[in-house]
Scaffold this motif. Structure first.
Motif, short mmCIF file in Angstrom:
data_model
loop_
_atom_site.label_atom_id
_atom_site.label_comp_id
_atom_site.label_asym_id
_atom_site.label_seq_id
_atom_site.Cartn_x
_atom_site.Cartn_y
_atom_site.Cartn_z
N GLY A 329 -8.83 14.56 50.30
CA GLY A 329 -8.82 13.14 50.02
C GLY A 329 -9.49 12.31 51.08
N ASP A 382 -16.96 9.39 46.16
CA ASP A 382 -15.67 9.06 45.58
C ASP A 382 -15.89 8.29 44.28
OD1 ASP A 382 -12.95 8.17 45.18
OD2 ASP A 382 -13.55 6.29 46.13
N THR A 384 -13.46 6.78 42.32
CA THR A 384 -12.32 5.97 41.89
C THR A 384 -12.78 4.65 41.29
OG1 THR A 384 -11.05 6.96 43.69
CG2 THR A 384 -10.09 5.07 42.58
N THR A 418 -5.78 8.99 41.03
CA THR A 418 -5.63 7.88 41.97
C THR A 418 -5.36 6.58 41.24
OG1 THR A 418 -7.08 8.98 43.55
CG2 THR A 418 -6.74 6.62 43.85
N ARG A 446 -8.55 0.85 45.73
CA ARG A 446 -7.52 0.98 46.75
C ARG A 446 -7.41 -0.30 47.59
NH1 ARG A 446 -5.57 5.88 48.29
NH2 ARG A 446 -6.23 7.71 47.10
N GLY A 539 -8.13 10.86 46.89
CA GLY A 539 -7.46 10.94 45.61
C GLY A 539 -6.49 12.08 45.57
N THR A 541 -3.04 14.23 45.75
CA THR A 541 -1.64 14.08 45.41
C THR A 541 -0.86 14.99 46.32
OG1 THR A 541 -2.22 13.68 43.13
CG2 THR A 541 0.06 14.30 43.55
N TYR A 597 -4.25 3.32 51.56
CA TYR A 597 -4.36 4.77 51.74
C TYR A 597 -3.01 5.36 52.13
CZ TYR A 597 -9.21 3.24 52.13
OH TYR A 597 -10.42 2.65 51.92
#
Length: 909
Positions: A329, A382, A384, A418, A446, A539, A541, A597
């Motif tokens: 991540g 990224d 996202t 995410t 984010r 992203g 988990t 984050y």
């Protein structure tokens, strides 16, 4: 409008064909190499023939502003009249604007707001070959909007590369590609000069070696001495530009050294993009026109921009591109070798106005090994924000859109996870109301989340200030202390960085919903900061609990930051508007970083050190001498990890406390009952974790027996069957079972280590259920447990098929050694076998026993499975050698008829 421009450039001759193609097909592709004038003349030609405004989309803000200024200059006007532009935080247009140059990111936002693009007659997508994420989205959304809502909208893709088949197919309709019009390059040759460093420089994706910067500076000096005209130097980033500028500082009395990158103020960019018009140099900020210039630029100068006066290019051969480490991540900008296509683009800057030269700081052999084309951003970055844009458009997976390349599955999965964690999309990937609010903020999802959720906690102004600091990485300055950078910007120490930061703060502050608590704390100035590139997010988990873990609660948010402040005696004054707005600035910054984050919240591995563990499970280190060293907790804004390195390096962070970390990363906070094998024994405890960070633990007095059994099984598999209490009888039984498997086949159980460990729940089940710790395994009756492996139908025949002992002619019962399942051994004294015509056989007569015939002293004298042959040929030799040595023992001539004995002849008195 084009008729008002007398400038003759190669593209001018093909513009009638471009306009005709657009009139016939509504879409087209213009291929024109750098320096041919496509960016400035094509929009003017289209504006002459189309109703409505012409939008020209550029991937970079510098290029957008420069293109608008160039077109306005050609028309003898100021920007804001018929030619305007809009970039993030700045717009100069008016009621008479016919051509507006925008960034691709702004075009995407306009399409979301107004998919019909009301009042727009044409969209020109410039430099679409650069394949930035926003450029891909702008292309895909415009194509779909044109097909579904605006068939009258003209759409032109402009590229500097002849590889246009893909774009022609994407813009075409009814299965036919869009028409392609090509312009020839300007006829100014560029001579290549290979100038590699004298010693090889090891590539490093996280930094550029000082030795290479030394060499670039030396090559600039060489170029100034050998050639005429201005010098354009390509470097990967602003840091390297500053480094080379410092190395050339002694030239400033005769050469003007100018930086050019996207983090600069517009006025400073203009100084590099225009030669001074007044030879006396009286206009503020401009040098005298007769002085040579060295322009130190990033990739912003590769295309769409003409830097006047340049006759020489010095190319460091590096580019800075986004990379996403999906497993950890961590996203970052990394330094990579330039592609051959980009090197050609850069070299072309030297030949725009006259013949030129390019000094390449690498060898010709290295050049042949460079990639042909740069990787599209969709393949490495990224995704996202990209995924959120797709969801907002109503195409969560991008299917059916005119994307030049499909997004990578793994990166899209991480991006959607995410977004789901932010509440921006539902289970089907569709955008939620919260997702639309996040998208409307115009920042990375984010950072938008931190802005929206942080404003009520720390105040709208401070939230906008810190988020602008995260978005505009270029204003942070040296060091990894984010709050220190915040204080420098407030103080206005760097005027250029402060201006950009303040502009972005104003934009973000305006993006907050009406009614957000102002929260104006002491010492801040309303409406400060700015932002360029959204920070690279993660992203990941946090790891799910494995076997032996039980989740018993998910507290969500722990103590609030306000509660933490009160615990430190920071009581909120009467009449305050919110608990968070009176947090100290350092803690407020950490809270906002943590909201953006949460998996990068990190706790020190040991007190006072610089080594940390992030909630996402990645280890991280502060740089030596960091001012953040000693912080118990950090909220990490930027970190990167070199390939193969065991830890990441913290580039930007803010201190936080545990209470704040618990609050902002509530979904990562879990309470588990854990029973596991650890440090050589069963450990049963209740533990509270923030992701991978263990906060508290206490022993469990009554652990779940099933989980204890699972932990014991784990211990057996990790440390081996030696944990059990193996008696000689247990070893012997295991050997007999292995013999039966070998001799009689698959109906008998396998008893090697691997098989026994795999079947342990079956044959050790009751013992494991009763055991509680390692010591209990050592007390297990392994012999009885092993018998559970034998099927009931075979259990009664074990002693018959693999007898533990055999009766020899003397009457002794001798143990059979089954250590080798292929050849069981019976070790017996020779005199006890007299009268045995053949060796015995076991396993229903299938396997002969291997006899180890022993001397009276118990030493082997013969090994045989064919006793009859031994009596005939081997025994006479043995008899002759041993009867003199053992005279009290019988040595008959015919052992097959002699009486067996286990005794010696008594001595005569």
């Amino acid at each position: 409008m084009l008729s008002e421009v007398g400038l003759e450039l190669p593209v001018r001759g093909v513009l009638p064909a471009v306009v005709a193609a657009l009139g016939d097909a509504g879409a087209g592709v213009l291929v024109a190499p750098p320096g041919t004038g496509k960016t400035t003349l094509a929009p003017l030609a289209v504006a002459d023939r189309v109703d409505g405004r012409v939008l020209v989309a550029q991937p970079r803000r510098v290029a957008a502003r420069a293109a608008a200024h160039r077109m306005a200059d050609l028309l003898g006007e100021r920007v804001g009249g018929r030619i305007g532009y809009a970039v993030r935080g700045e717009r100069r247009v008016g009621p008479d604007t016919r051509v507006e140059v925008v960034t691709t990111g702004l075009l995407v936002r306009r399409l979301h707001h107004d998919p019909e693009l009301s009042g727009v007659g044409a969209v020109l997508l410039d430099e679409c070959h650069e394949r930035q994420l926003d450029a891909d989205l702008a292309l895909a959304f415009t194509v779909e909007a044109r097909a579904a809502l605006r068939p009258d909208l003209w759409l032109l893709a402009m590229s500097a590369t002849p590889e246009t088949d893909r774009f022609a197919a994407l813009l075409g309709g009814d299965g036919a590609p869009a028409p392609v019009v090509s312009a020839q390059a300007a006829l100014h040759p560029v001579e290549r000069i290979w100038a590699p460093p004298p010693r090889a420089v090891t590539p490093d994706p996280t930094r550029v070696a000082p030795a290479l910067l030394d060499h670039v500076a030396a090559t600039v000096r060489r170029a100034l001495a050998e050639r005429d005209g201005d010098v354009l130097v390509f470097l990967p980033g602003a840091g390297e530009i500053a480094g080379v500028a410092g190395r050339l500082a002694d030239l400033r009395d005769r050469v003007t050294v100018l930086p050019l990158h996207g983090r600069m103020r517009g006025a400073d960019q203009d100084a590099a993009l225009r030669r001074p018009s007044r030879p006396d140099g009286s206009e503020p900020g401009w040098e005298a026109a007769d002085r040579r210039r060295v322009v130190l630029a990033t990739a912003v100068a590769e295309s769409s921009l003409t830097v006047p006066g340049v006759r020489v290019v010095v190319d460091a051969g590096l580019a800075r591109v986004p990379r996403m480490d999906l497993s950890r991540g961590l996203g970052a900008l990394v330094t990579v070798p330039v592609s051959r296509a980009a090197a050609t683009q850069r070299a072309g800057r030297a030949g725009r106005e006259a013949p030129g030269y390019v000094y390449r700081c690498w060898s010709e052999a290295t050049h042949q090994r460079l990639p042909a084309q740069p990787e599209p951003e969709i393949a490495t970055a990224d995704l996202t924000g990209f995924a959120l844009q797709l969801a907002a458009w109503g195409r969560p997976d991008g299917t059916g859109l005119a994307l030049p390349d499909p997004p990578p599955t793994a990166a899209m999965t991480v991006a959607r996870d995410t977004l789901a964690g932010l509440g921006a999309v539902d289970d089907d990937g569709r955008i939620t109301g919260r997702g639309r609010a996040i998208a409307a903020a115009g920042a990375h999802p984010r950072l938008a989340r931190a802005l929206l959720d942080g404003a009520p906690r720390v105040g709208a102004d401070r939230a906008a200030e810190v988020v602008a600091l995260l978005a505009e990485e270029g204003v942070v300055g040296p060091g990894d202390d984010l709050p220190a950078a915040w204080r420098r910007l407030r103080a206005g120490i760097d005027a250029g960085a402060t201006a950009r930061w303040r502009a972005e703060v104003r934009r973000l502050r305006a993006a907050l919903p009406a009614g957000t608590t102002p929260g104006q704390p002491t010492g801040t100035t309303p409406g400060q900061p700015t932002g360029t590139t959204p920070g690279q997010p993660t992203g990941t988990t946090p790891g799910q609990p494995g076997a032996g873990h039980r989740r018993t609660g998910q507290p969500g948010a722990g103590r609030t930051a306000g509660a933490a402040g009160r615990a430190r005696g920071e009581d909120r004054p009467a009449g305050g508007t919110g608990v968070g707005e009176h947090l100290p600035d350092d803690l407020a910054a950490g809270l906002l970083v943590g909201l953006a984050y949460p998996e990068r919240l990190a706790r020190a591995r040991r007190a006072g050190g610089g080594s940390y563990l992030m909630a996402g499970g990645t280890a991280a280190e502060l740089a030596p001498g960091s001012g953040l060293a000693g912080s118990a907790w950090l909220a990490v804004a930027v970190a990167d990890r070199r390939p193969g390195a065991p830890t990441a390096r913290v580039r930007s962070a803010a201190p936080v406390d545990e209470a704040t970390a618990r609050e902002v990363a509530g979904p990562l906070l879990i309470r588990e009952r854990e029973t596991a094998w650890s440090n050589g024994d069963v450990v049963a405890r209740e533990v509270v974790r923030l992701g991978a960070i263990e906060l508290t633990e206490r022993p469990l007095a009554r652990p779940d027996p099933e989980r204890v059994a699972t932990a014991l099984l784990t211990g057996l598999r990790q440390e081996g069957l030696g944990l059990l209490g193996w008696t000689p009888a247990a070893h012997a039984l295991r050997a007999r079972l292995a013999f039966c498997r070998q001799a009689l086949g698959g109906q008998w159980p396998e008893v090697d280590d691997e098989a026994l460990l795999a079947a342990a729940p079956q044959w050790l089940g009751p013992e494991l259920a009763a055991a509680r710790r390692r010591a209990d395994l050592g007390r297990v009756d392994v012999t009885s447990a092993l018998r559970r492996l034998v099927p009931w139908s075979l259990a009664g025949r074990l002693d018959e098929l693999a007898p533990e002992r055999l009766t020899v002619p003397s009457g002794s019962r001798v143990r059979v050694d089954y250590s080798d399942p292929a050849a069981p051994v019976l070790a017996v004294k020779l005199q006890e076998t007299f009268g045995w015509p053949v060796a015995p056989r076991i396993a229903d007569g299938r396997v002969p026993v291997l006899l180890h015939l022993l001397s009276p002293a118990g030493r082997p004298v013969a090994v045989t499975a064919d006793l009859a042959s031994f009596w005939r040929t081997g025994y006479p030799q043995v008899r002759g050698e041993l009867r003199g040595r053992y005279p009290r023992h019988p040595w008959p001539e015919d052992p097959t008829t002699a009486a067996p004995t286990r005794h010696a002849t008594p001595r005569r008195r």
